[in-house]
Design a protein around this motif. Structure first.
Motif, short mmCIF file in Angstrom:
data_model
loop_
_atom_site.label_atom_id
_atom_site.label_comp_id
_atom_site.label_asym_id
_atom_site.label_seq_id
_atom_site.Cartn_x
_atom_site.Cartn_y
_atom_site.Cartn_z
N PRO A 110 0.83 -1.22 0.00
CA PRO A 110 0.00 0.00 0.00
C PRO A 110 0.86 1.26 0.00
O PRO A 110 1.95 1.28 0.58
CB PRO A 110 -0.81 -0.12 1.29
N PRO A 111 0.40 2.32 -0.66
CA PRO A 111 1.18 3.57 -0.70
C PRO A 111 1.43 4.13 0.70
O PRO A 111 0.61 3.98 1.61
CB PRO A 111 0.27 4.51 -1.51
N VAL A 112 2.56 4.79 0.86
CA VAL A 112 2.94 5.30 2.18
C VAL A 112 2.12 6.52 2.58
O VAL A 112 2.18 6.94 3.74
CB VAL A 112 4.45 5.66 2.19
N ASP A 113 1.35 7.09 1.66
CA ASP A 113 0.53 8.24 2.01
C ASP A 113 -0.91 7.84 2.34
O ASP A 113 -1.78 8.70 2.53
CB ASP A 113 0.53 9.29 0.89
N GLU A 114 -1.18 6.52 2.40
CA GLU A 114 -2.49 6.04 2.79
C GLU A 114 -2.43 5.51 4.22
O GLU A 114 -1.48 4.81 4.59
CB GLU A 114 -2.96 4.92 1.85
N PRO A 115 -3.45 5.83 5.04
CA PRO A 115 -3.44 5.35 6.43
C PRO A 115 -3.37 3.83 6.51
O PRO A 115 -3.91 3.12 5.65
CB PRO A 115 -4.75 5.89 7.00
N LEU A 116 -2.72 3.35 7.53
CA LEU A 116 -2.67 1.92 7.79
C LEU A 116 -4.04 1.43 8.23
O LEU A 116 -4.86 2.20 8.75
CB LEU A 116 -1.63 1.62 8.88
N GLU A 117 -4.29 0.15 8.03
CA GLU A 117 -5.57 -0.42 8.42
C GLU A 117 -5.38 -1.40 9.57
O GLU A 117 -4.42 -2.18 9.59
CB GLU A 117 -6.21 -1.16 7.24
N ASN A 118 -6.31 -1.35 10.54
CA ASN A 118 -6.26 -2.29 11.66
C ASN A 118 -6.47 -3.72 11.16
O ASN A 118 -7.23 -3.95 10.21
CB ASN A 118 -7.36 -1.97 12.68
N VAL A 119 -5.81 -4.65 11.80
CA VAL A 119 -6.03 -6.06 11.47
C VAL A 119 -7.38 -6.49 12.03
O VAL A 119 -7.89 -5.90 13.00
CB VAL A 119 -4.91 -6.95 12.01
#
Length: 223
Positions: A184-193
């Motif tokens: 995923p792009p580094v400018d997109e927020p991470l998603e919780n597992v």
């Protein structure tokens, strides 16, 4: 003089006896033929036996299911925590299986992508794993999520360490990192597992040290 009827009865008895023997031997031969076909199918792998179970690797621990921590809120990132710069993520690449050389292979991939790999090592036999894990403390949750994005799937386990460094424990059934184009792009927020739990609701596991870390701590204590 022999009674002809007696001879006929004796012949009939012998005929019936031979017929019974032919049936018995026919059943036995048919059973052996079926058993042989079944054994051949089992040997070639065409058929799985009803009591066959998967091979268990000696020394590989049964991994307990523990919840992963959810991402923390980060000041200035209202849409969710963003991935950290890869160089800020410090990693120990640790072999938790009998596959020789995997820790170095993973180091090469992660370093090529900009991560900071500090130590290579091997887990003791009691710390061998079936599937790979990321282990990290409360200060390293975003670091671990940033690293986890490099893999198709990986278990995330919070332990009681103090720093932000992440241990990559490479299990017996490991997944290789995804292609760099699929990260995923580094400018997109991470998603919780899925199924994550707030970090303050998790009892951290005791940190497991590699053989090299144990030796280093032992030398430090002696000094």
């Amino acid at each position: 003089m022999t009674d002809p009827s007696y001879d006929e009865a004796r012949v009939a008895r012998r005929r019936r006896q031979h017929e019974r023997q032919a049936v018995v031997f026919g059943v036995i031969i048919a059973f052996l033929a079926v058993a042989g076909i079944f054994a051949l199918a089992m040997y070639t792998g065409s058929l799985v036996g009803p009591f066959q179970r998967e091979f268990t690797v000696v020394g590989v621990s049964q991994q307990e299911e523990v919840p992963a921590p959810c991402l923390p809120e980060v000041e200035g990132q209202p849409d969710g925590a963003l991935p950290l710069p890869y160089a800020d993520v410090e990693v120990n690449s640790l072999n938790a299986s009998d596959n020789q050389g995997v820790a170095k292979a993973f180091e090469d991939v992660l370093v090529s992508r900009g991560f900071t790999v500090l130590e290579l090592g091997t887990m003791p036999e009691g710390g061998r794993l079936e599937v790979s894990e990321l282990r990290f403390g409360t200060k390293g949750i975003v670091h671990a999520y940033t690293l986890a994005a490099q893999f198709p799937s990986i278990r995330m386990v919070m332990d009681d360490r103090n720093g932000a460094r992440v241990d990559l424990l490479i299990g017996d059934e490991y997944d290789t990192p995804v292609d760099i184009e699929d990260v995923p792009p580094v400018d997109e927020p991470l998603e919780n597992v899925d199924g994550c739990v707030p970090a303050d609701e998790i009892t951290p596991k005791e940190r497991a040290l590699s053989l090299e870390m144990q030796a280093a701590e032992g030398n430090a204590a002696e000094g």
